[in-house]
Scaffold this active site. Sequence first.
Site, PDB file in Angstrom:
ATOM      1  N   THR A   1     -25.433   2.364 113.121  1.00  0.00           N
ATOM      2  CA  THR A   1     -26.019   3.113 114.230  1.00  0.00           C
ATOM      3  C   THR A   1     -25.414   2.721 115.578  1.00  0.00           C
TER       4      THR A   1
ATOM      5  N   GLY B   1     -29.815  -4.892 112.532  1.00  0.00           N
ATOM      6  CA  GLY B   1     -30.585  -6.134 112.412  1.00  0.00           C
ATOM      7  C   GLY B   1     -29.662  -7.290 112.065  1.00  0.00           C
TER       8      GLY B   1
ATOM      9  N   GLU C   1     -33.365   3.438 108.214  1.00  0.00           N
ATOM     10  CA  GLU C   1     -32.835   3.923 106.933  1.00  0.00           C
ATOM     11  C   GLU C   1     -32.987   5.439 106.820  1.00  0.00           C
TER      12      GLU C   1
HETATM   13  C1  LIG Z   1     -36.179 -15.239 101.147  1.00  0.00           C
HETATM   14  C2  LIG Z   1     -34.865 -15.046 100.554  1.00  0.00           C
HETATM   15  C3  LIG Z   1     -34.549 -13.658 100.359  1.00  0.00           C
HETATM   16  C4  LIG Z   1     -33.382 -13.380  99.541  1.00  0.00           C
HETATM   17  C5  LIG Z   1     -33.417 -11.992  99.105  1.00  0.00           C
HETATM   18  C6  LIG Z   1     -33.669 -11.142 100.252  1.00  0.00           C
HETATM   19  C7  LIG Z   1     -33.733  -9.745  99.884  1.00  0.00           C
HETATM   20  C8  LIG Z   1     -34.257  -8.931 101.008  1.00  0.00           C
HETATM   21  C9  LIG Z   1     -35.390  -8.067 100.584  1.00  0.00           C
HETATM   22  C10 LIG Z   1     -35.897  -7.360 101.756  1.00  0.00           C
HETATM   23  C11 LIG Z   1     -37.085  -6.544 101.486  1.00  0.00           C
HETATM   24  C12 LIG Z   1     -37.215  -5.609 102.565  1.00  0.00           C
HETATM   25  C13 LIG Z   1     -36.338  -4.400 102.292  1.00  0.00           C
HETATM   26  C14 LIG Z   1     -36.332  -3.494 103.392  1.00  0.00           C
HETATM   27  C15 LIG Z   1     -35.354  -3.926 104.406  1.00  0.00           C
HETATM   28  C16 LIG Z   1     -35.100  -2.796 105.230  1.00  0.00           C
HETATM   29  C17 LIG Z   1     -34.357  -3.150 106.409  1.00  0.00           C
HETATM   30  C18 LIG Z   1     -34.019  -1.868 107.018  1.00  0.00           C
HETATM   31  C19 LIG Z   1     -33.002  -1.981 108.015  1.00  0.00           C
HETATM   32  C20 LIG Z   1     -32.643  -0.645 108.490  1.00  0.00           C
HETATM   33  C21 LIG Z   1     -31.211  -0.381 108.271  1.00  0.00           C
HETATM   34  C22 LIG Z   1     -30.776   0.952 108.801  1.00  0.00           C
HETATM   35  O1  LIG Z   1     -31.472   1.694 109.383  1.00  0.00           O
HETATM   36  S1  LIG Z   1     -29.162   1.347 108.481  1.00  0.00           S
HETATM   37  C23 LIG Z   1     -28.829   2.860 109.158  1.00  0.00           C
HETATM   38  C24 LIG Z   1     -29.459   3.971 108.411  1.00  0.00           C
HETATM   39  N1  LIG Z   1     -29.012   5.230 108.908  1.00  0.00           N
HETATM   40  C25 LIG Z   1     -29.367   6.353 108.370  1.00  0.00           C
HETATM   41  O2  LIG Z   1     -30.122   6.396 107.417  1.00  0.00           O
HETATM   42  C26 LIG Z   1     -28.705   7.570 108.914  1.00  0.00           C
HETATM   43  C27 LIG Z   1     -29.248   8.840 108.310  1.00  0.00           C
HETATM   44  N2  LIG Z   1     -28.230   9.849 108.213  1.00  0.00           N
HETATM   45  C28 LIG Z   1     -27.555  10.137 107.064  1.00  0.00           C
HETATM   46  O3  LIG Z   1     -27.784   9.511 106.030  1.00  0.00           O
HETATM   47  C29 LIG Z   1     -26.563  11.240 107.109  1.00  0.00           C
HETATM   48  O4  LIG Z   1     -26.041  11.389 108.379  1.00  0.00           O
HETATM   49  C30 LIG Z   1     -27.185  12.586 106.639  1.00  0.00           C
HETATM   50  C31 LIG Z   1     -28.445  12.940 107.419  1.00  0.00           C
HETATM   51  C32 LIG Z   1     -27.511  12.449 105.153  1.00  0.00           C
HETATM   52  C33 LIG Z   1     -26.197  13.720 106.867  1.00  0.00           C
HETATM   53  O5  LIG Z   1     -24.960  13.370 106.330  1.00  0.00           O
HETATM   54  P1  LIG Z   1     -23.610  14.295 106.489  1.00  0.00           P
HETATM   55  O6  LIG Z   1     -23.555  14.828 107.867  1.00  0.00           O
HETATM   56  O7  LIG Z   1     -22.490  13.489 106.011  1.00  0.00           O
HETATM   57  O8  LIG Z   1     -23.849  15.350 105.415  1.00  0.00           O
HETATM   58  P2  LIG Z   1     -24.586  16.728 105.166  1.00  0.00           P
HETATM   59  O9  LIG Z   1     -26.020  16.736 105.551  1.00  0.00           O
HETATM   60  O10 LIG Z   1     -23.767  17.850 105.644  1.00  0.00           O
HETATM   61  O11 LIG Z   1     -24.472  16.599 103.619  1.00  0.00           O
HETATM   62  C34 LIG Z   1     -23.242  16.742 102.936  1.00  0.00           C
HETATM   63  C35 LIG Z   1     -23.471  16.508 101.474  1.00  0.00           C
HETATM   64  O12 LIG Z   1     -23.698  15.124 101.262  1.00  0.00           O
HETATM   65  C36 LIG Z   1     -24.861  14.920 100.511  1.00  0.00           C
HETATM   66  N3  LIG Z   1     -25.381  13.598 100.869  1.00  0.00           N
HETATM   67  C37 LIG Z   1     -25.801  13.200 102.077  1.00  0.00           C
HETATM   68  N4  LIG Z   1     -26.186  11.925 102.016  1.00  0.00           N
HETATM   69  C38 LIG Z   1     -25.999  11.497 100.755  1.00  0.00           C
HETATM   70  C39 LIG Z   1     -26.219  10.271 100.085  1.00  0.00           C
HETATM   71  N5  LIG Z   1     -26.750   9.229 100.720  1.00  0.00           N
HETATM   72  N6  LIG Z   1     -25.894  10.198  98.789  1.00  0.00           N
HETATM   73  C40 LIG Z   1     -25.392  11.253  98.140  1.00  0.00           C
HETATM   74  N7  LIG Z   1     -25.162  12.437  98.716  1.00  0.00           N
HETATM   75  C41 LIG Z   1     -25.475  12.561 100.010  1.00  0.00           C
HETATM   76  C42 LIG Z   1     -25.747  16.075 100.925  1.00  0.00           C
HETATM   77  O13 LIG Z   1     -26.747  16.302  99.993  1.00  0.00           O
HETATM   78  C43 LIG Z   1     -24.734  17.189 100.979  1.00  0.00           C
HETATM   79  O14 LIG Z   1     -24.472  17.606  99.675  1.00  0.00           O
HETATM   80  P3  LIG Z   1     -23.976  19.091  99.390  1.00  0.00           P
HETATM   81  O15 LIG Z   1     -22.714  19.316 100.142  1.00  0.00           O
HETATM   82  O16 LIG Z   1     -23.805  19.134  97.919  1.00  0.00           O
HETATM   83  O17 LIG Z   1     -25.069  20.000  99.865  1.00  0.00           O
HETATM   84  C1  LIG Z   2     -36.428  -1.564 113.366  1.00  0.00           C
HETATM   85  C2  LIG Z   2     -35.134  -0.855 113.186  1.00  0.00           C
HETATM   86  C3  LIG Z   2     -34.115  -1.486 112.492  1.00  0.00           C
HETATM   87  C4  LIG Z   2     -32.875  -0.853 112.357  1.00  0.00           C
HETATM   88  N1  LIG Z   2     -31.867  -1.499 111.707  1.00  0.00           N
HETATM   89  C5  LIG Z   2     -30.634  -0.926 111.633  1.00  0.00           C
HETATM   90  C6  LIG Z   2     -29.546  -1.605 111.004  1.00  0.00           C
HETATM   91  O1  LIG Z   2     -29.701  -2.714 110.501  1.00  0.00           O
HETATM   92  N2  LIG Z   2     -28.337  -1.008 110.988  1.00  0.00           N
HETATM   93  C7  LIG Z   2     -28.126   0.218 111.522  1.00  0.00           C
HETATM   94  O2  LIG Z   2     -27.002   0.697 111.480  1.00  0.00           O
HETATM   95  N3  LIG Z   2     -29.148   0.906 112.105  1.00  0.00           N
HETATM   96  C8  LIG Z   2     -30.390   0.359 112.173  1.00  0.00           C
HETATM   97  N4  LIG Z   2     -31.438   1.040 112.748  1.00  0.00           N
HETATM   98  C9  LIG Z   2     -31.201   2.369 113.296  1.00  0.00           C
HETATM   99  C10 LIG Z   2     -31.846   3.473 112.470  1.00  0.00           C
HETATM  100  O3  LIG Z   2     -31.212   3.638 111.251  1.00  0.00           O
HETATM  101  C11 LIG Z   2     -31.837   4.764 113.266  1.00  0.00           C
HETATM  102  O4  LIG Z   2     -32.662   4.577 114.398  1.00  0.00           O
HETATM  103  C12 LIG Z   2     -32.343   5.919 112.430  1.00  0.00           C
HETATM  104  O5  LIG Z   2     -31.380   6.284 111.467  1.00  0.00           O
HETATM  105  C13 LIG Z   2     -32.730   7.147 113.281  1.00  0.00           C
HETATM  106  O6  LIG Z   2     -31.668   7.563 114.042  1.00  0.00           O
HETATM  107  P1  LIG Z   2     -31.790   7.820 115.621  1.00  0.00           P
HETATM  108  O7  LIG Z   2     -32.333   6.607 116.236  1.00  0.00           O
HETATM  109  O8  LIG Z   2     -30.470   8.331 116.028  1.00  0.00           O
HETATM  110  O9  LIG Z   2     -32.872   8.948 115.773  1.00  0.00           O
HETATM  111  P2  LIG Z   2     -32.621  10.414 116.331  1.00  0.00           P
HETATM  112  O10 LIG Z   2     -31.798  11.166 115.336  1.00  0.00           O
HETATM  113  O11 LIG Z   2     -32.128  10.379 117.712  1.00  0.00           O
HETATM  114  O12 LIG Z   2     -34.097  10.970 116.258  1.00  0.00           O
HETATM  115  C14 LIG Z   2     -34.844  11.409 117.390  1.00  0.00           C
HETATM  116  C15 LIG Z   2     -35.666  12.633 117.002  1.00  0.00           C
HETATM  117  O13 LIG Z   2     -34.805  13.728 116.713  1.00  0.00           O
HETATM  118  C16 LIG Z   2     -35.153  14.324 115.486  1.00  0.00           C
HETATM  119  N5  LIG Z   2     -33.922  14.838 114.838  1.00  0.00           N
HETATM  120  C17 LIG Z   2     -32.698  14.251 114.799  1.00  0.00           C
HETATM  121  N6  LIG Z   2     -31.836  15.008 114.121  1.00  0.00           N
HETATM  122  C18 LIG Z   2     -32.503  16.093 113.711  1.00  0.00           C
HETATM  123  C19 LIG Z   2     -32.150  17.251 112.946  1.00  0.00           C
HETATM  124  N7  LIG Z   2     -30.929  17.430 112.437  1.00  0.00           N
HETATM  125  N8  LIG Z   2     -33.098  18.173 112.703  1.00  0.00           N
HETATM  126  C20 LIG Z   2     -34.351  18.008 113.186  1.00  0.00           C
HETATM  127  N9  LIG Z   2     -34.756  16.928 113.909  1.00  0.00           N
HETATM  128  C21 LIG Z   2     -33.840  15.991 114.167  1.00  0.00           C
HETATM  129  C22 LIG Z   2     -35.771  13.196 114.664  1.00  0.00           C
HETATM  130  O14 LIG Z   2     -36.668  13.722 113.692  1.00  0.00           O
HETATM  131  C23 LIG Z   2     -36.514  12.412 115.742  1.00  0.00           C
HETATM  132  O15 LIG Z   2     -37.778  13.011 115.944  1.00  0.00           O
HETATM  133  C24 LIG Z   2     -32.676   0.436 112.901  1.00  0.00           C
HETATM  134  C25 LIG Z   2     -33.725   1.077 113.572  1.00  0.00           C
HETATM  135  C26 LIG Z   2     -34.945   0.438 113.722  1.00  0.00           C
HETATM  136  C27 LIG Z   2     -36.037   1.132 114.466  1.00  0.00           C
END
Ligand SMILES: CCCCCCCCCCCCCCCCCCCCCC(=O)SCCNC(=O)CCNC(=O)[C@H](O)C(C)(C)COP(=O)(O)OP(=O)(O)OC[C@H]1O[C@@H](n2cnc3c(N)ncnc32)[C@H](O)[C@@H]1OP(=O)(O)O
Ligand SMILES: Cc1cc2nc3c(=O)[nH]c(=O)nc-3n(C[C@H](O)[C@H](O)[C@H](O)COP(=O)(O)OP(=O)(O)OC[C@H]3O[C@@H](n4cnc5c(N)ncnc54)[C@H](O)[C@@H]3O)c2cc1C
Length: 609
Positions: A83, A122, A369
């Site tokens: 991000t 993070g 995520e």
């Molecule tokens: C004690 C010791 C411990 C040891 C062990 C410790 C263990 C630790 C254990 C810990 C426990 C706690 C766990 C929780 C922790 C959580 C922490 C959280 C941190 C947070 C991290 C983050 O926050 S990290 C950033 C995440 N940021 C997003 O999440 C961006 C979203 N944004 C998109 O993800 C893409 O931007 C978006 C919208 C798809 C459009 O992507 P785009 O523009 O490329 O594509 P389109 O929409 O045009 O899609 C084109 C075609 O791709 C297909 N497609 C799209 N995605 C696909 C996919 N993933 N897989 C397959 N296909 C996919 C789609 O279905 C279409 O398919 P088709 O063409 O067939 O229709």
């Molecule tokens: C606690 C925390 C931990 C994080 N950890 C990580 C990390 O470790 N690594 C990392 O890379 N990122 C991390 N992130 C970032 C996180 O993945 C992004 O904030 C998240 O993917 C949302 O993206 P954004 O902030 O750009 O939201 P935006 O996309 O700007 O969203 C703003 C608003 O716009 C709307 N919107 C956006 N696009 C559309 C659309 N196409 N259609 C309709 N509505 C839309 C959304 O619904 C929302 O209401 C973390 C975020 C938080 C809060």
Amino acid sequence: MTRKELFKNTLRKSVHAWKLINELPLSDDESLMLRHFMDQPGFLDLHWRMFVPAIKGQGTEEQKQKWLPLANKMQIIGCYAQTELGHGSNVQGLETTATFDPQTDQFILHSPTQTSSKWWPGGLGKVSTHAVIYARLITDGKDHGVHGFIVQLRNMDDHSPLPGITIGDIGVKFGNGAYNSMDNGFLMFDKFCIPRDQMLMRLSKVTREGKYVPSDVPRQLMYGTMVSVRQTIVSNASIAMARAVCIATRYSAVRRQFGSQNGGIETQVIDYKTQQNRLFPLLASAYAFRFVGEWLKWLYTDVTQRLEASDFATLPEAHACTAGLKSMTTSATSDGIEECRKLCGGHGYLWCSGLPELFAVYVPACTYEGDNVVLQLQVARFLMKTVSQLGSGKAPAGTTAYMGRAKHLLQCRSSIRKAEDWLNPAMVLETFEARALRMAVSCANNLSKFENQEQGFSELLADLVEAAIAHCQLIVVSKFIVKLEGEIKGKGVKNQLKNLCYIYALHLIHKHLGDFLSTNSITSEQASLANHQLRSLYTQVRPNAVALVDAFDYTDHYLGSVLGRYDGNVYPKLFEEALKDPLNDTVVPDGYHEYIRPLIKQHLRSARL
Ligand SMILES: CCCCCCCCCCCCCCCCCCCCCC(=O)SCCNC(=O)CCNC(=O)[C@H](O)C(C)(C)COP(=O)(O)OP(=O)(O)OC[C@H]1O[C@@H](n2cnc3c(N)ncnc32)[C@H](O)[C@@H]1OP(=O)(O)O
Ligand SMILES: Cc1cc2nc3c(=O)[nH]c(=O)nc-3n(C[C@H](O)[C@H](O)[C@H](O)COP(=O)(O)OP(=O)(O)OC[C@H]3O[C@@H](n4cnc5c(N)ncnc54)[C@H](O)[C@@H]3O)c2cc1C
């Protein structure tokens, strides 16, 4: 604790946990359990859940051999830096560049604008020595889109940022404590060079000559780490929901209000139908999310094995399921925790209820995520594609298999005649299937009225999200029913789970009645029979409600809640907690002489006058 104390204490806990994992030693599952009991977000989450999986999933064999031993021993600490300040949801819109320089055989990482600064990752702000960085790959002036790179950020001797890197923490987040144990960070590159072999090249490659060799597998595999974490977030939703529900249920059994005649004992608030109507569906959701989480883990393991064998057929479904269920369960859990706070009345607002902190730490799950709306739109695209292929000879499979019975589901009428029919799994499932299919087909029909499909999609976004949610709710209900049909030890347990399953399903019907009625999936008479059945289920769950939350087996220490204490000894302990507050260290507060006394004296003087 101050932010600095909290951060340092989290480092202490994390390193202690890591030591235990190695010394005891603990298995992967046990380590995960330990992480839950540590109960604080920290750099380990990103290192183990994202950095290591990104290298495993996107690295070549040589890259894995080089980096994984270091990461596995935590000789390097990594994070996942995708991000940016300007773009999170739109991954394709990232601006950081990685330009290949054939002269030096290096990539030059650069942040060309302020909005291209990495922002949020993070573990980035203060801890990580390395990161997987997502940047636009440029070779010979051509932009090949976003790719992953392994980048060292800090000097391994003194932890200072390497030259060309500006790095820091993004500041305090929501709530006191909560997610502030994590050093979410910012990062800017100023023409920072890394060797060519640090581009993650399992999917696509850049040769020594600077030739880009595109991937022969779906480029979406680059998103694989997100799919994996979304899957774990669903199980975590169940844990968080169960925790809030445990507190609210136990306290609702302790708390009494009204209902006494002539000074007799008052009513336990859990006996009010309104309380049950708000609480028991959340209790049912905690169980439902656990079962769907188990199933999703199976689905994810299955798709991972298929991908290893170059079978990509089930990838779209795995993406739709992980995205949709992550979205649906985290939204419901955030709302559920807040509802539990209200269910505990005024005392729920006290920090020592455990609910404010739980809410503050949990609620970003709706955003990280993948923003929950953005993720449901991915499900909607998948559904629209599936509907458009109906009749093409390609039978929908997996969670969309029901769409293969479109002809029947579009015209069938529910055969519910009496309240007990709502305990018939086939009838309940058909109701959810009809509603989900009809909503999806209605969206598809409306879309077809637009000449430009993308424009139509934009216009219908809100309806599409609702159709996606209906599909996800169907998945949860169906997996709960499958669980009931499987092996469950003990008839009593099975009966209790059956009650919860139907509470889950029928409360959804009640909540989304507009959908069910407008799609003619049920009639208003059938809706009122569902309500009747729901009330009866509440009565059956009531005597076992406390046992059903005790079954989560959370210790008082883990719950961290005076209201949710196992022994129900709430009132004396509320006093104890209050007396611990630093404001109660002295009888006369600091500031009395400065502000209160002069104010009162002034009043006294004017009164005398
Ligand atoms: C004690 C010791 C411990 C040891 C062990 C410790 C263990 C630790 C254990 C810990 C426990 C706690 C766990 C929780 C922790 C959580 C922490 C959280 C941190 C947070 C991290 C983050 O926050 S990290 C950033 C995440 N940021 C997003 O999440 C961006 C979203 N944004 C998109 O993800 C893409 O931007 C978006 C919208 C798809 C459009 O992507 P785009 O523009 O490329 O594509 P389109 O929409 O045009 O899609 C084109 C075609 O791709 C297909 N497609 C799209 N995605 C696909 C996919 N993933 N897989 C397959 N296909 C996919 C789609 O279905 C279409 O398919 P088709 O063409 O067939 O229709
Ligand atoms: C606690 C925390 C931990 C994080 N950890 C990580 C990390 O470790 N690594 C990392 O890379 N990122 C991390 N992130 C970032 C996180 O993945 C992004 O904030 C998240 O993917 C949302 O993206 P954004 O902030 O750009 O939201 P935006 O996309 O700007 O969203 C703003 C608003 O716009 C709307 N919107 C956006 N696009 C559309 C659309 N196409 N259609 C309709 N509505 C839309 C959304 O619904 C929302 O209401 C973390 C975020 C938080 C809060």
